[in-house]
Motif scaffolding. Structure first.
Motif, PDB file in Angstrom:
ATOM      1  N   LEU A   3     104.527   9.101  15.465  1.00  0.00           N
ATOM      2  CA  LEU A   3     105.494   8.504  14.549  1.00  0.00           C
ATOM      3  C   LEU A   3     104.866   7.342  13.788  1.00  0.00           C
ATOM      4  CD1 LEU A   3     107.311   9.993  16.772  1.00  0.00           C
ATOM      5  CD2 LEU A   3     109.117   8.439  16.035  1.00  0.00           C
ATOM      6  N   SER A   4     104.184   6.453  14.527  1.00  0.00           N
ATOM      7  CA  SER A   4     103.546   5.324  13.861  1.00  0.00           C
ATOM      8  C   SER A   4     102.459   4.730  14.744  1.00  0.00           C
ATOM      9  CB  SER A   4     104.574   4.235  13.515  1.00  0.00           C
ATOM     10  OG  SER A   4     105.105   3.649  14.694  1.00  0.00           O
ATOM     11  N   MET A  21     103.896   8.107  10.147  1.00  0.00           N
ATOM     12  CA  MET A  21     104.041   9.528   9.838  1.00  0.00           C
ATOM     13  C   MET A  21     105.510   9.897   9.656  1.00  0.00           C
ATOM     14  SD  MET A  21     101.005  10.872   9.640  1.00  0.00           S
ATOM     15  CE  MET A  21     101.161  12.648   9.882  1.00  0.00           C
ATOM     16  N   LYS A  22     106.379   8.910   9.531  1.00  0.00           N
ATOM     17  CA  LYS A  22     107.800   9.172   9.307  1.00  0.00           C
ATOM     18  C   LYS A  22     108.020   9.556   7.849  1.00  0.00           C
ATOM     19  CE  LYS A  22     109.455   5.926  12.834  1.00  0.00           C
ATOM     20  NZ  LYS A  22     110.277   4.718  13.084  1.00  0.00           N
ATOM     21  N   ALA A  23     108.831  10.548   7.632  1.00  0.00           N
ATOM     22  CA  ALA A  23     109.121  11.006   6.275  1.00  0.00           C
ATOM     23  C   ALA A  23     110.036  10.024   5.568  1.00  0.00           C
ATOM     24  CB  ALA A  23     109.762  12.384   6.308  1.00  0.00           C
ATOM     25  N   PHE A  99      97.148  -3.087  19.757  1.00  0.00           N
ATOM     26  CA  PHE A  99      97.386  -1.673  19.445  1.00  0.00           C
ATOM     27  C   PHE A  99      98.805  -1.319  19.896  1.00  0.00           C
ATOM     28  CE2 PHE A  99      92.661  -1.245  20.449  1.00  0.00           C
ATOM     29  CZ  PHE A  99      92.278  -1.265  19.121  1.00  0.00           C
ATOM     30  N   ASP A 100      99.524  -0.567  19.060  1.00  0.00           N
ATOM     31  CA  ASP A 100     100.874  -0.145  19.409  1.00  0.00           C
ATOM     32  C   ASP A 100     101.117   1.219  18.772  1.00  0.00           C
ATOM     33  OD1 ASP A 100     103.845  -1.333  20.253  1.00  0.00           O
ATOM     34  OD2 ASP A 100     103.938   0.044  18.560  1.00  0.00           O
ATOM     35  N   VAL A 101     101.583   2.192  19.559  1.00  0.00           N
ATOM     36  CA  VAL A 101     101.783   3.534  19.035  1.00  0.00           C
ATOM     37  C   VAL A 101     103.156   4.061  19.446  1.00  0.00           C
ATOM     38  CG1 VAL A 101     100.697   4.680  21.016  1.00  0.00           C
ATOM     39  CG2 VAL A 101     100.729   5.830  18.806  1.00  0.00           C
ATOM     40  N   VAL A 102     103.823   4.739  18.519  1.00  0.00           N
ATOM     41  CA  VAL A 102     105.099   5.397  18.792  1.00  0.00           C
ATOM     42  C   VAL A 102     104.858   6.889  18.644  1.00  0.00           C
ATOM     43  CG1 VAL A 102     107.536   5.605  18.179  1.00  0.00           C
ATOM     44  CG2 VAL A 102     106.359   3.417  17.842  1.00  0.00           C
TER      45      VAL A 102
END
Length: 422
Positions: A3-4, A21-23, A99-102
């Motif tokens: 997502l991000s 990567m969110k639309a 670092f942070d990932v969804v």
């Protein structure tokens, strides 16, 4: 699906910047958009920018996050962590990298991240996400590690975590269900260089010639690229292996280490078939060594076929730096179209890549939210990233989807181009 991803104080990234990567709420190519856990996501994103703008650093940050997490389980309590902070401001050399990932996996969306210096993990967190509402599972700060009732696998393990080791990796090592799911997502994340695709030659070789249905899919992918040869096969390597194999073609007793070393030093070879005109006017098929007969672009497609097909089959995430290196724009476009199409990408695999190929900057290939730019601040040389869908005209209107993106980009309308001195 991703997502991000947020990165801060890493190489050219000074302040925290988020890649998504969110639309966006735009109308073009609605068929490209996928849904995962109530989130509308994109299957492809391209990152443009001048040399040294930070494109590669963005992708490298994602790879570094993966490396730090997966190697944390082996970290000794006194071992220093490898850092690569923003070095053009003395204050930031002492600050932690973030670092942070969804991402979503197995029907659940998580947000996981950490901050770290050379000597310690200064922050770490894990949340579940549902319709942008977050539920904390654990959080780590200077006061210690706090575990909620929604993360029972982490209970009573807080004190066992060394300062330089990630809490998530410890809990996963003890078979925590949620932590293992998060770790598995990172293990499956594939980050590769398009300039050094030979690193994946053995992987793709195994994929192409395995006694498995996936082998046929990999061969179909290569045929779909129309690379100019009629067929592909294993090369005859009997001369190379002579003396070390028994009559069944297996390594003789005692030769196993030599056999493994030889194949590590000399990767298995591939031959491609071509039509040869005979004197009588007929044609036959002859096979030639791939390394000698084919172009660098053709060899790259073959070497990348394994990771590409594996991602498509398993709904994986493929991140490629210098994606367009050695490839004709039409081949690059074909791969992008394969990921964008729900028909050829039914499991929602994602392709994220850095490129200089302006031929791809087209509203027929991408949505505006799939095109990202990396640009360096001229004052402090830090990197900023932003999608085309957020760029505005001088009058405040957003860039229309009927613009000629390539022409606008070359003319400097979107930034992220080299500053050329006369």
């Amino acid at each position: 699906m991703l997502l991000s991803f947020t990165v801060g104080n890493f190489r050219s990234f000074k302040e925290s910047k988020t890649f998504s990567m969110k639309a966006a709420s735009i109308q073009e190519h609605k068929d490209f958009v996928r849904e995962s856990n109530n989130a509308k996501l994109l299957p492809v994103a391209a990152v443009y920018g001048a040399n040294s703008s930070g494109k590669s650093n963005l992708l490298s940050a994602l790879k570094t996050m993966k490396t730090v997490l997966l190697s944390s389980v082996k970290t000794n309590p006194t071992e220093k962590l490898k850092t690569d902070t923003f070095k053009l401001d003395e204050e930031y050399t002492q600050k932690p990298t973030l670092f942070d990932v969804v991402f979503s996996t197995n029907g659940t969306t998580y947000r996981y991240g950490f901050e770290y210096t050379e000597t310690s993990i200064t922050g770490e967190w894990l949340y579940t996400v549902n319709n942008d509402r977050e539920k904390n599972l654990f959080i780590r700060n200077s006061e210690g590690i706090g575990v909620t009732k929604d993360f029972p696998e982490g209970k009573d393990k807080e004190e066992a975590t060394a300062e330089n080791r990630l809490f998530l990796s410890l809990v996963a090592q003890l078979n925590g269900k949620t932590s293992l799911a998060v770790m598995k997502w990172f293990e499956d994340l594939r980050v590769m260089s398009g300039a050094y695709d030979s690193d994946f030659q053995k992987y793709s070789y195994d994929y192409l010639f395995a006694d498995d249905p996936k082998s046929q899919l990999a061969l179909t992918f290569i045929n779909m690229m129309d690379l100019g040869f009629t067929s592909i096969r294993k090369a005859d390597t009997e001369d190379d292996k002579k003396g070390s194999l028994d009559f069944e073609g297996k390594p003789k007793a005692g030769f196993e280490p030599i056999f493994d070393l030889a194949w590590a030093l000399f990767p298995p070879k591939i031959q491609t078939g071509h039509k040869v005109l005979l004197k009588d006017g007929s044609f036959t098929e002859a096979f030639f060594p791939n390394d000698e007969m084919e172009s660098e672009g053709t060899k790259k497609i073959i070497n990348m076929s394994g990771p590409i097909v594996d991602s498509l089959l398993n709904g994986g995430i493929l991140v490629v730096d210098e994606f367009d290196a050695k490839l004709h724009p039409l081949l690059t476009k074909k791969i992008i179209d394969t990921f964008n199409s729900p028909e050829t990408n039914p499991y929602n695999a994602q392709l994220i890549f850095a490129t200089h190929d302006t031929n791809l900057l087209s509203n027929k290939i991408f949505r505006r939210d799939q095109i990202w730019f990396a640009e360096k601040n001229r004052e402090d040389e830090s990197t900023d990233i932003y999608p085309l869908s957020e760029i505005k005209e001088q009058n405040g209107d957003k860039i229309r989807n009927d613009r000629v993106y390539e022409k606008d980009y070359i003319n400097g309308k979107y930034g992220a181009i080299p500053y050329l001195r006369g």
